[in-house]
Scaffold this motif. Sequence first.
Motif, PDB file in Angstrom:
ATOM      1  N   ASP A  12      55.189  16.833 -51.107  1.00 18.85           N
ATOM      2  CA  ASP A  12      54.117  15.707 -50.098  1.00 18.85           C
ATOM      3  C   ASP A  12      54.893  14.909 -48.942  1.00 18.85           C
ATOM      4  O   ASP A  12      54.366  14.146 -47.998  1.00 18.85           O
ATOM      5  CB  ASP A  12      53.127  14.254 -50.413  1.00 18.85           C
ATOM      6  CG  ASP A  12      51.474  15.312 -51.647  1.00 18.85           C
ATOM      7  OD1 ASP A  12      51.385  16.810 -50.765  1.00 18.85           O
ATOM      8  OD2 ASP A  12      51.547  15.134 -52.220  1.00 18.85           O
ATOM      9  N   LEU A  13      56.380  14.552 -49.281  1.00 19.00           N
ATOM     10  CA  LEU A  13      57.652  14.051 -48.371  1.00 19.00           C
ATOM     11  C   LEU A  13      58.035  15.325 -47.571  1.00 19.00           C
ATOM     12  O   LEU A  13      58.394  16.200 -47.513  1.00 19.00           O
ATOM     13  CB  LEU A  13      57.766  13.381 -49.775  1.00 19.00           C
ATOM     14  CG  LEU A  13      57.104  12.532 -50.353  1.00 19.00           C
ATOM     15  CD1 LEU A  13      58.178  11.954 -51.812  1.00 19.00           C
ATOM     16  CD2 LEU A  13      55.926  11.287 -50.031  1.00 19.00           C
ATOM     17  N   LYS A  14      58.788  13.949 -46.973  1.00 21.49           N
ATOM     18  CA  LYS A  14      59.403  14.781 -45.918  1.00 21.49           C
ATOM     19  C   LYS A  14      60.791  12.932 -45.900  1.00 21.49           C
ATOM     20  O   LYS A  14      60.094  12.389 -45.223  1.00 21.49           O
ATOM     21  CB  LYS A  14      59.078  14.901 -44.329  1.00 21.49           C
ATOM     22  CG  LYS A  14      59.973  15.312 -43.511  1.00 21.49           C
ATOM     23  CD  LYS A  14      59.912  15.665 -41.882  1.00 21.49           C
ATOM     24  CE  LYS A  14      60.751  15.965 -41.018  1.00 21.49           C
ATOM     25  NZ  LYS A  14      60.283  16.149 -39.140  1.00 21.49           N
ATOM     26  N   PHE A  15      62.112  13.944 -45.361  1.00 21.33           N
ATOM     27  CA  PHE A  15      63.356  12.368 -46.044  1.00 21.33           C
ATOM     28  C   PHE A  15      63.889  12.591 -44.996  1.00 21.33           C
ATOM     29  O   PHE A  15      64.298  14.380 -44.787  1.00 21.33           O
ATOM     30  CB  PHE A  15      63.648  12.747 -47.207  1.00 21.33           C
ATOM     31  CG  PHE A  15      63.083  12.349 -47.804  1.00 21.33           C
ATOM     32  CD1 PHE A  15      63.254  10.890 -49.087  1.00 21.33           C
ATOM     33  CD2 PHE A  15      62.365  12.470 -48.927  1.00 21.33           C
ATOM     34  CE1 PHE A  15      63.005  10.416 -49.972  1.00 21.33           C
ATOM     35  CE2 PHE A  15      61.924  12.447 -50.431  1.00 21.33           C
ATOM     36  CZ  PHE A  15      62.444  11.465 -50.416  1.00 21.33           C
ATOM     37  N   VAL A  16      63.882  11.846 -43.738  1.00 20.00           N
ATOM     38  CA  VAL A  16      64.598  11.565 -42.863  1.00 20.00           C
ATOM     39  C   VAL A  16      65.741  11.218 -42.492  1.00 20.00           C
ATOM     40  O   VAL A  16      65.350   9.419 -42.251  1.00 20.00           O
ATOM     41  CB  VAL A  16      64.226  11.161 -41.140  1.00 20.00           C
ATOM     42  CG1 VAL A  16      65.202  11.343 -39.235  1.00 20.00           C
ATOM     43  CG2 VAL A  16      62.827  12.267 -41.167  1.00 20.00           C
ATOM     44  N   GLN A  17      66.660  11.637 -42.756  1.00 21.85           N
ATOM     45  CA  GLN A  17      68.332  10.420 -42.637  1.00 21.85           C
ATOM     46  C   GLN A  17      68.317   9.925 -41.430  1.00 21.85           C
ATOM     47  O   GLN A  17      68.557  10.536 -40.348  1.00 21.85           O
ATOM     48  CB  GLN A  17      69.316  11.975 -42.802  1.00 21.85           C
ATOM     49  CG  GLN A  17      70.893  11.097 -43.224  1.00 21.85           C
ATOM     50  CD  GLN A  17      72.013  12.211 -43.283  1.00 21.85           C
ATOM     51  OE1 GLN A  17      71.970  12.488 -44.484  1.00 21.85           O
ATOM     52  NE2 GLN A  17      73.129  12.184 -42.902  1.00 21.85           N
TER      53      GLN A  17
END
Length: 358
Positions: free
Chosen positions: A130-135
């Motif tokens: 359910d998650l997206k990590f944007v650096q």
Amino acid sequence: MSQWADLPKELLEMISKRLDLRVEVLRFRAVCSSWRCSVSPPSFDQEIPPFFLKLPPPIRAPDPIFADAVLMQTTICRMEFLSNYSNSSCSLSNSSLVKVGESKHGKLQLFHPISNQETKESFISLNLLDLKFVQLSKACLLKWPGKLGYWRYGDKEWTLLDDRNFEYDDIIVYKGQFYVVDRWGTVSWIDSSLKVIQYSPSLYGCGGQKNLVESRGDLYVVDRYLDGERRTWKDYENVMDTNGNPLRFSRLMRKARPMAVDFRVYKLDEEWGTWVNIKSLDDRIFILGIDCSFSVSCRDLSGGKGNCIYFYNSLYEGQGRSDGAIHVFRFEDHSIDNLAVIPEFSEIFWPAIIGSSA
């Protein structure tokens, strides 16, 4: 799902090689058993792990409490929730800021982006699908006041890059180059031979502490006005001159620190070589953390409010490892409030838990 599960292993390997964050590899492996088998777990020796480092002279402290330093690399991310998250143990917005690091045992950890306080939540309580990590940025913390130098493993002492200036406030990687700023607002860059070269004229701002922030490809200096004098390297040298009295050193480290009362933000006009006083950040949010400063747009965050600066502000050295030491400066009226009394401003972080305002 069956069609996705039947993708060729070669294609899955190509996709996995394009994943920059280790947490993204974990999300990839969580899709199904065939995806999990196609990619090995992320290696924990690809980045700098935290470790204790005994500092050689001249920075070795007489008090054993302060004799070691921790070198730790973390990643600041925008965590986006791709679907409704129904976990009753915490309240989540659709897009929040979080700092991702790892323990000395290689386990991923979540920290507050400003205070470095480790969150009570963990990846176990999150569904990575359910998650997206944007650096957004990376940070390395190894802080001692004022001096600018480097140390190679095995060296018996530090090598100073500038033995004339002991008043450096901040360092940043900007356009692939190291830049530093001293307390007078002079910005310099460090070339490949580790030579410090002046980049800008002195700001001569009246504030007592400077931070470097990159925003939309430009470099800014944030000038923090304080209600008293900061500790300087001379204070530490005075303690060393008394044969490194541990009690005096301990008292110095526990001495109350000055608090922020106002801010000014400047941007360098490279064509004219002058500093421009910025009157508004518009939709931008400047975040001045313990180990990293960066900017984000309030439009990218749920509940975010632009034209403000979040910063760490505590009276004592050991006090601020909680949300209670986080404050917000608002440009429209130059007001400063503890985050605990304006909870709507805490929604940009995850989890949005506010500590005591004491």
